[in-house]
Design a protein around this motif. Structure first.
Motif, PDB file in Angstrom:
ATOM      1  N   VAL A  50     -35.998  30.782  -7.150  1.00 40.28           N
ATOM      2  CA  VAL A  50     -35.366  31.191  -8.606  1.00 40.28           C
ATOM      3  C   VAL A  50     -35.628  33.011  -8.871  1.00 40.28           C
ATOM      4  CG1 VAL A  50     -34.748  30.702 -11.549  1.00 40.28           C
ATOM      5  CG2 VAL A  50     -36.008  29.271  -9.239  1.00 40.28           C
ATOM      6  N   LEU A  53     -33.159  34.552  -6.291  1.00 41.10           N
ATOM      7  CA  LEU A  53     -31.533  34.473  -7.072  1.00 41.10           C
ATOM      8  C   LEU A  53     -31.553  35.659  -7.591  1.00 41.10           C
ATOM      9  CD1 LEU A  53     -29.594  31.193  -6.690  1.00 41.10           C
ATOM     10  CD2 LEU A  53     -29.730  32.699  -9.190  1.00 41.10           C
ATOM     11  N   LEU A  54     -31.996  35.248  -8.707  1.00 39.36           N
ATOM     12  CA  LEU A  54     -31.478  35.969 -10.213  1.00 39.36           C
ATOM     13  C   LEU A  54     -32.014  38.049  -9.612  1.00 39.36           C
ATOM     14  CD1 LEU A  54     -33.784  34.227 -13.159  1.00 39.36           C
ATOM     15  CD2 LEU A  54     -30.994  34.914 -12.843  1.00 39.36           C
ATOM     16  N   LEU A  57     -28.955  38.553  -7.515  1.00 41.20           N
ATOM     17  CA  LEU A  57     -27.342  38.445  -8.730  1.00 41.20           C
ATOM     18  C   LEU A  57     -27.135  39.417  -9.123  1.00 41.20           C
ATOM     19  CD1 LEU A  57     -25.160  36.008  -8.564  1.00 41.20           C
ATOM     20  CD2 LEU A  57     -26.483  35.882 -10.828  1.00 41.20           C
ATOM     21  N   TRP A  61     -24.477  42.836  -8.531  1.00 38.36           N
ATOM     22  CA  TRP A  61     -23.606  43.142  -9.160  1.00 38.36           C
ATOM     23  C   TRP A  61     -23.486  44.851  -9.473  1.00 38.36           C
ATOM     24  CZ3 TRP A  61     -19.687  41.729 -11.459  1.00 38.36           C
ATOM     25  CH2 TRP A  61     -19.282  39.796 -11.892  1.00 38.36           C
TER      26      TRP A  61
ATOM     27  N   LEU B   7     -36.104  30.090 -16.890  1.00 36.71           N
ATOM     28  CA  LEU B   7     -35.132  30.693 -16.195  1.00 36.71           C
ATOM     29  C   LEU B   7     -34.251  30.024 -14.721  1.00 36.71           C
ATOM     30  CD1 LEU B   7     -36.014  33.050 -15.295  1.00 36.71           C
ATOM     31  CD2 LEU B   7     -37.821  32.305 -13.414  1.00 36.71           C
ATOM     32  N   ARG B   8     -34.629  28.645 -14.564  1.00 35.61           N
ATOM     33  CA  ARG B   8     -33.535  27.987 -13.591  1.00 35.61           C
ATOM     34  C   ARG B   8     -32.119  27.803 -14.211  1.00 35.61           C
ATOM     35  NH1 ARG B   8     -37.981  24.848 -11.753  1.00 35.61           N
ATOM     36  NH2 ARG B   8     -38.263  25.103  -9.841  1.00 35.61           N
ATOM     37  N   VAL B  10     -31.419  29.809 -16.732  1.00 36.29           N
ATOM     38  CA  VAL B  10     -30.358  30.849 -17.202  1.00 36.29           C
ATOM     39  C   VAL B  10     -29.704  31.219 -15.368  1.00 36.29           C
ATOM     40  CG1 VAL B  10     -31.629  33.998 -16.815  1.00 36.29           C
ATOM     41  CG2 VAL B  10     -31.877  32.383 -18.550  1.00 36.29           C
ATOM     42  N   ALA B  11     -30.657  31.444 -14.441  1.00 34.67           N
ATOM     43  CA  ALA B  11     -30.077  31.776 -12.858  1.00 34.67           C
ATOM     44  C   ALA B  11     -29.049  30.754 -13.539  1.00 34.67           C
ATOM     45  CB  ALA B  11     -31.193  31.585 -11.967  1.00 34.67           C
ATOM     46  N   ALA B  14     -26.395  32.087 -14.807  1.00 36.94           N
ATOM     47  CA  ALA B  14     -25.671  33.686 -14.083  1.00 36.94           C
ATOM     48  C   ALA B  14     -24.620  33.594 -12.832  1.00 36.94           C
ATOM     49  CB  ALA B  14     -27.137  34.537 -13.615  1.00 36.94           C
TER      50      ALA B  14
END
Lengths: 163, 275
Positions: A50, A53-54, A57, A61, B7-8, B10-11, B14
């Motif tokens: 997770v 992934l963030l 991302l 961007w 967090l999941r 939010v991901a 996004a």
């Protein structure tokens, strides 16, 4: 390290990686490893899919908006998010050997470059598989060297906070 | 305990937002250029500061670019007939005002080389979107968008760039593009796919120049694009196809010129028939 200052520091690191990559290329330094992907892989291996992934991302961007950017807004963001999530799935507890870091980074690089190759082939654009392979290997090598440094910095910041 | 699910979420949000933006950009339903211009206004000065600076080599390249633009104009005048020279005297095609610029950033390399670069001139220098960018060797590409301090240039060979061209001394019309036209060969990395629009013969070694666009935007006429290096005929098309090796190597780009202004300020003079 999860406060606003820490998030800002990570965002600045992503921005620095992208600006360094585009300006090195303008100075005719080539090929350049994918420095952004190295950071994404580091955070993915440190915190899991997770977080990977963030990180991907956010980094994608940055790549999309820093001039000259990409063709479509959000395209790099989604590709790097997929690569970050994939790298995070190979996270293990405890120290990670450099060959494993390189292998994870290689897989993430193949995702990023592979999607670009598919897009090029779909519109009958030329593809240089040799250049793509060299960039993937270069990114994997850079990751093997730089990921331990990034993870070490994260670990040190955590120790400072919690003792 | 609540941190991981948060967090999941939010991901997930996004990713959903990114997909939405991507779809809006693909469909063209919303103009997202203001977001890009905002980013260019904020980050362009950083790239100008960090990017390559002027040195003796780049000063000489700037001079070469200026001189070769003048030379191209002179060659065009010499090569054409008296009738064409009279046409060149028309205010609409008079000269090529250039703004010289330096490449300060090169975009994502992509599977066949970079498709975009950033140059250190923008709207404050008179640069606008859809202007021709050239260097001493020939055509570089076109301005995709211009910020106040920097502009993004879409390079010749990018999937989005197709140039109307004239081939050889006969000036046969055609299209050169990084992507292959139906029936045309897929070009090797660093080359362009060429498709003629007419059944005229195509010869190796023929020079390819821009046809030019209305008002010189995005492409000014007569700029050297490259040389035909491969010819293929009769593969599902009436007209011949081939491969063009571009005159400009994007890997060595430094100083470039952007064609600016040149919009018609006086009406085109009327001619009288029968004289």
């Amino acid at each position: 390290m999860t406060g606003p200052a820490a998030l800002l520091l990570r965002a600045l690191a992503l921005l620095a990686a992208v600006v360094l990559a585009v300006t090195l290329a303008a100075r005719h330094v080539a090929p350049v490893p994918d420095l952004l992907l190295v950071l994404v892989v580091a955070w993915a291996l440190w915190r899991g899919p997770v977080a990977g992934l963030l990180a991907g991302l956010a980094g994608g961007w940055v790549l999309d908006v820093v001039p000259p950017g990409g063709g479509l807004l959000g395209a790099h963001a989604l590709v790097y998010a997929a690569a970050g999530a994939l790298a995070g799935r190979w996270r293990v507890e405890g120290p990670v050997a450099a060959p494993r870091v390189a292998a994870v980074a290689l897989a993430a690089a193949v995702v990023v470059e592979g999607l670009a190759v598919v897009r090029a082939l779909a519109v009958s654009a030329p593809v240089s598989l040799l250049d793509v392979a060299v960039r993937c290997l270069l990114t994997a090598s850079a990751a093997a060297l730089a990921v331990p440094l990034v993870v070490g910095a994260e670990r040190a910041a955590l120790r400072r906070r919690f003792g | 305990m609540r941190r991981a699910p948060t967090l999941r979420r939010v991901a997930l949000a996004a990713v959903a937002l990114s997909v939405l933006v991507l779809l809006l950009d693909v469909s063209g339903a919303v103009d997202l250029d203001p977001a890009r211009r905002f980013a260019a206004a904020g980050l362009g000065p950083l790239e100008r500061a960090v990017g390559p600076r002027e040195d003796e080599v780049s000063r000489l390249r700037a001079e070469t670019t200026r001189l070769s633009a003048r030379l191209a104009d002179a060659e065009r005048e010499l090569a054409d007939t008296a009738q064409a020279r009279a046409l060149l005297a028309d205010p609409a095609v008079d000269g090529m005002p250039l703004v010289l610029a330096r490449v300060v950033a090169v975009g994502d390399p992509g599977p066949a080389g970079p498709e975009r670069v950033t140059i250190d001139v923008g709207t404050r220098d008179g640069v606008e979107a859809d202007r021709t960018v050239l260097c001493a060797d020939g055509l570089v590409g076109r301005v995709e968008r211009a910020g106040p301090w920097t502009s993004d240039v879409l390079l010749l060979g990018a999937a989005e760039v197709t140039v109307g061209v004239r081939v050889g001394t006969a000036g046969t019309l055609g299209e050169a593009s990084g992507t292959a036209q139906p029936g045309a060969p897929v070009a090797d990395p660093g080359t362009l796919s060429l498709a003629l629009l007419d059944t005229a013969p195509l010869r190796r070694g023929a020079t390819v120049r821009t046809l030019g666009s209305p008002g010189g935007r995005p492409f000014a006429p007569g700029v050297r694009v490259g040389v035909v290096t491969r010819v293929r005929s009769g593969a599902g098309r009436l007209a011949a196809t081939g491969v063009v090796t571009p005159a400009v190597d994007p890997g060595t780009l430094d100083v470039v010129g952007v064609v600016v202004g040149a919009s018609r300020s006086r009406p085109r003079p009327a001619a009288t028939g029968g004289r």
